[in-house]
Design a protein around this motif. Structure first.
Motif, PDB file in Angstrom:
ATOM      1  N   VAL A  60      37.829 -24.300  66.781  1.00 21.46           N
ATOM      2  CA  VAL A  60      37.017 -25.671  66.704  1.00 21.46           C
ATOM      3  C   VAL A  60      36.125 -25.992  68.143  1.00 21.46           C
ATOM      4  O   VAL A  60      35.255 -25.882  68.642  1.00 21.46           O
ATOM      5  CB  VAL A  60      38.081 -26.843  67.825  1.00 21.46           C
ATOM      6  CG1 VAL A  60      37.626 -27.987  67.844  1.00 21.46           C
ATOM      7  CG2 VAL A  60      39.532 -26.734  66.534  1.00 21.46           C
ATOM      8  N   THR A  61      34.846 -26.796  67.046  1.00 19.01           N
ATOM      9  CA  THR A  61      33.506 -26.702  68.060  1.00 19.01           C
ATOM     10  C   THR A  61      33.178 -28.419  68.458  1.00 19.01           C
ATOM     11  O   THR A  61      32.984 -28.350  69.115  1.00 19.01           O
ATOM     12  CB  THR A  61      32.194 -26.672  66.706  1.00 19.01           C
ATOM     13  OG1 THR A  61      32.761 -27.153  66.112  1.00 19.01           O
ATOM     14  CG2 THR A  61      32.416 -25.240  66.836  1.00 19.01           C
ATOM     15  N   HIS A  62      33.946 -28.990  67.480  1.00 19.09           N
ATOM     16  CA  HIS A  62      34.204 -31.025  67.763  1.00 19.09           C
ATOM     17  C   HIS A  62      34.937 -31.932  67.483  1.00 19.09           C
ATOM     18  O   HIS A  62      36.617 -30.950  67.393  1.00 19.09           O
ATOM     19  CB  HIS A  62      32.973 -31.743  66.499  1.00 19.09           C
ATOM     20  CG  HIS A  62      31.406 -30.342  67.113  1.00 19.09           C
ATOM     21  ND1 HIS A  62      31.657 -29.602  66.895  1.00 19.09           N
ATOM     22  CD2 HIS A  62      29.946 -31.637  67.248  1.00 19.09           C
ATOM     23  CE1 HIS A  62      29.730 -29.086  66.993  1.00 19.09           C
ATOM     24  NE2 HIS A  62      29.095 -30.011  67.474  1.00 19.09           N
ATOM     25  N   ASN A  63      35.122 -32.867  67.787  1.00 24.57           N
ATOM     26  CA  ASN A  63      35.977 -33.398  68.154  1.00 24.57           C
ATOM     27  C   ASN A  63      35.724 -35.484  67.633  1.00 24.57           C
ATOM     28  O   ASN A  63      34.623 -35.349  67.167  1.00 24.57           O
ATOM     29  CB  ASN A  63      36.935 -33.451  69.686  1.00 24.57           C
ATOM     30  CG  ASN A  63      36.380 -34.525  70.439  1.00 24.57           C
ATOM     31  OD1 ASN A  63      34.994 -34.918  70.148  1.00 24.57           O
ATOM     32  ND2 ASN A  63      36.648 -33.669  71.692  1.00 24.57           N
ATOM     33  N   ALA A  64      36.844 -36.042  67.593  1.00 26.84           N
ATOM     34  CA  ALA A  64      35.797 -36.936  67.178  1.00 26.84           C
ATOM     35  C   ALA A  64      34.880 -37.868  68.268  1.00 26.84           C
ATOM     36  O   ALA A  64      34.218 -38.507  66.760  1.00 26.84           O
ATOM     37  CB  ALA A  64      37.527 -38.286  67.053  1.00 26.84           C
ATOM     38  N   ILE A  65      35.080 -37.537  68.861  1.00 26.78           N
ATOM     39  CA  ILE A  65      33.986 -38.565  69.751  1.00 26.78           C
ATOM     40  C   ILE A  65      31.889 -36.867  69.704  1.00 26.78           C
ATOM     41  O   ILE A  65      31.130 -37.566  68.696  1.00 26.78           O
ATOM     42  CB  ILE A  65      34.124 -38.110  71.180  1.00 26.78           C
ATOM     43  CG1 ILE A  65      35.629 -39.313  71.480  1.00 26.78           C
ATOM     44  CG2 ILE A  65      33.030 -39.070  71.914  1.00 26.78           C
ATOM     45  CD1 ILE A  65      35.138 -40.530  70.605  1.00 26.78           C
ATOM     46  N   THR A  66      32.917 -35.884  69.546  1.00 23.91           N
ATOM     47  CA  THR A  66      31.318 -35.154  69.503  1.00 23.91           C
ATOM     48  C   THR A  66      31.269 -35.026  68.184  1.00 23.91           C
ATOM     49  O   THR A  66      29.942 -34.246  68.164  1.00 23.91           O
ATOM     50  CB  THR A  66      31.562 -34.373  70.296  1.00 23.91           C
ATOM     51  OG1 THR A  66      32.324 -33.561  69.622  1.00 23.91           O
ATOM     52  CG2 THR A  66      31.937 -34.225  72.012  1.00 23.91           C
ATOM     53  N   TYR A  67      31.537 -35.582  67.377  1.00 24.74           N
ATOM     54  CA  TYR A  67      31.261 -35.323  65.798  1.00 24.74           C
ATOM     55  C   TYR A  67      30.198 -36.455  65.674  1.00 24.74           C
ATOM     56  O   TYR A  67      29.127 -35.610  64.319  1.00 24.74           O
ATOM     57  CB  TYR A  67      32.386 -35.904  64.999  1.00 24.74           C
ATOM     58  CG  TYR A  67      31.657 -36.242  63.232  1.00 24.74           C
ATOM     59  CD1 TYR A  67      31.997 -35.074  62.639  1.00 24.74           C
ATOM     60  CD2 TYR A  67      31.319 -37.634  62.854  1.00 24.74           C
ATOM     61  CE1 TYR A  67      31.426 -35.492  60.961  1.00 24.74           C
ATOM     62  CE2 TYR A  67      31.199 -37.376  61.762  1.00 24.74           C
ATOM     63  CZ  TYR A  67      30.952 -36.332  60.722  1.00 24.74           C
ATOM     64  OH  TYR A  67      31.334 -36.550  59.267  1.00 24.74           O
ATOM     65  N   TRP A  68      29.536 -37.725  66.731  1.00 25.69           N
ATOM     66  CA  TRP A  68      28.563 -38.052  66.270  1.00 25.69           C
ATOM     67  C   TRP A  68      27.180 -37.629  67.693  1.00 25.69           C
ATOM     68  O   TRP A  68      27.565 -37.464  68.342  1.00 25.69           O
ATOM     69  CB  TRP A  68      29.058 -39.932  66.490  1.00 25.69           C
ATOM     70  CG  TRP A  68      29.784 -40.352  65.970  1.00 25.69           C
ATOM     71  CD1 TRP A  68      31.620 -40.565  65.805  1.00 25.69           C
ATOM     72  CD2 TRP A  68      29.790 -40.462  64.198  1.00 25.69           C
ATOM     73  NE1 TRP A  68      32.410 -40.916  64.677  1.00 25.69           N
ATOM     74  CE2 TRP A  68      31.106 -41.301  63.662  1.00 25.69           C
ATOM     75  CE3 TRP A  68      28.802 -40.478  63.477  1.00 25.69           C
ATOM     76  CZ2 TRP A  68      31.648 -41.231  62.364  1.00 25.69           C
ATOM     77  CZ3 TRP A  68      29.318 -41.541  62.141  1.00 25.69           C
ATOM     78  CH2 TRP A  68      30.303 -41.990  61.634  1.00 25.69           C
ATOM     79  N   ALA A  69      26.400 -37.925  66.325  1.00 31.29           N
ATOM     80  CA  ALA A  69      25.026 -38.082  67.322  1.00 31.29           C
ATOM     81  C   ALA A  69      24.630 -39.251  67.561  1.00 31.29           C
ATOM     82  O   ALA A  69      24.770 -40.214  66.843  1.00 31.29           O
ATOM     83  CB  ALA A  69      24.228 -36.865  66.782  1.00 31.29           C
ATOM     84  N   VAL A  70      23.731 -39.325  68.731  1.00 37.42           N
ATOM     85  CA  VAL A  70      23.661 -40.917  68.631  1.00 37.42           C
ATOM     86  C   VAL A  70      21.728 -40.859  69.392  1.00 37.42           C
ATOM     87  O   VAL A  70      21.153 -39.646  69.977  1.00 37.42           O
ATOM     88  CB  VAL A  70      24.059 -41.041  70.295  1.00 37.42           C
ATOM     89  CG1 VAL A  70      23.317 -42.550  70.663  1.00 37.42           C
ATOM     90  CG2 VAL A  70      24.868 -40.827  70.600  1.00 37.42           C
ATOM     91  N   SER A  71      21.428 -41.825  68.444  1.00 31.95           N
ATOM     92  CA  SER A  71      20.143 -41.791  68.304  1.00 31.95           C
ATOM     93  C   SER A  71      19.579 -42.952  68.507  1.00 31.95           C
ATOM     94  O   SER A  71      19.814 -43.880  68.830  1.00 31.95           O
ATOM     95  CB  SER A  71      18.298 -41.718  66.948  1.00 31.95           C
ATOM     96  OG  SER A  71      19.375 -42.051  65.909  1.00 31.95           O
ATOM     97  N   SER A  72      18.079 -43.020  69.445  1.00 28.04           N
ATOM     98  CA  SER A  72      17.958 -45.213  69.669  1.00 28.04           C
ATOM     99  C   SER A  72      17.244 -45.979  68.099  1.00 28.04           C
ATOM    100  O   SER A  72      16.253 -46.519  68.381  1.00 28.04           O
ATOM    101  CB  SER A  72      16.984 -44.931  70.881  1.00 28.04           C
ATOM    102  OG  SER A  72      16.050 -43.819  70.382  1.00 28.04           O
TER     103      SER A  72
END
Length: 218
Positions: A60-72
């Motif tokens: 496993v490399t990601h979870n429910a939170i790190t699945y998402w990337a954030v930009s501005s």
């Protein structure tokens, strides 16, 4: 996973309740009409089916939170995928066909989620997650798009309260910041993601956090 099912069922029910005339109204997604948003939901449902049928054997490399990337940078709605969705949505012509396709594929996605082993590892977008975390990530997707759906269609019910609360918590975890308790869950989601500008009073309450907005998820 239960919350995935409840938020997805509520969103599909909201689409099913839409009068045909509402499909030509703007949605809360910049550059998209309601019909475009519903077409996007069809593709989302297909993605859920594909991912749940794509088991992974690696760690496993990601979870429910790190699945998402954030930009501005808010999306302008003119990238190739968005343009494709607009063309696909227009091709349906009759909203009833679009409703039927979402109900058909969306129901299958819901059944696949209900049958999935939460601990099963799945692969999507070069990430490996458990099925439970993948479906939890989609609670945020369904809730935000439910708000988009009803942005200019107040006659249709909005997302479930528990989905709003969970999505707010996830969004604050993703961005590593908390909104003031005086903000409702809906206001947090709309303001934080740039779906509406904060009022003067909200900007004052946000303090330094206001300069970090919006949080654009992708």
């Amino acid at each position: 996973m239960d919350l995935f099912s409840r938020t997805w069922a509520a969103l599909r029910a909201a689409v099913a309740a839409l009068p045909d005339a509402e499909f030509a109204k703007p949605s809360g997604c910049r550059g998209w009409l309601v019909r475009d948003l519903v077409c996007h939901l069809v593709i989302d449902a297909q993605d859920v089916l594909i991912t749940l049928a794509t088991p992974a054997s690696t760690a496993v490399t990601h979870n429910a939170i790190t699945y998402w990337a954030v930009s501005s940078e808010p999306p302008m709605g003119d990238d190739p995928l968005s343009a494709l969705i607009v063309r696909l949505a227009a091709a349906y012509e009759d909203p009833a066909l679009l409703k039927f396709h979402l109900d058909d594929v969306g129901s299958a996605a819901g059944r696949a989620a209900d049958m999935a082993d939460p601990g099963m590892r799945v692969s999507t977008q070069e990430m490996v997650l458990t099925a439970g975390d993948y479906l939890s990530a989609y609670v945020l997707e369904w809730t935000l798009h439910h708000l988009d759906l009803v942005a200019h269609v107040p006659s249709v019910p909005g997302p479930p309260a528990e989905g709003l609360t969970r999505t707010r918590a996830m969004l604050e975890q993703i961005a590593g910041a908390e909104f003031p308790a005086s903000f409702s869950d809906v206001d947090v989601l709309l303001v934080a993601t740039g779906r509406r500008a904060p009022t003067e009073a909200e900007t004052a309450a946000l303090g330094d956090l206001a300069a970090r907005l919006p949080w654009v998820l992708g």
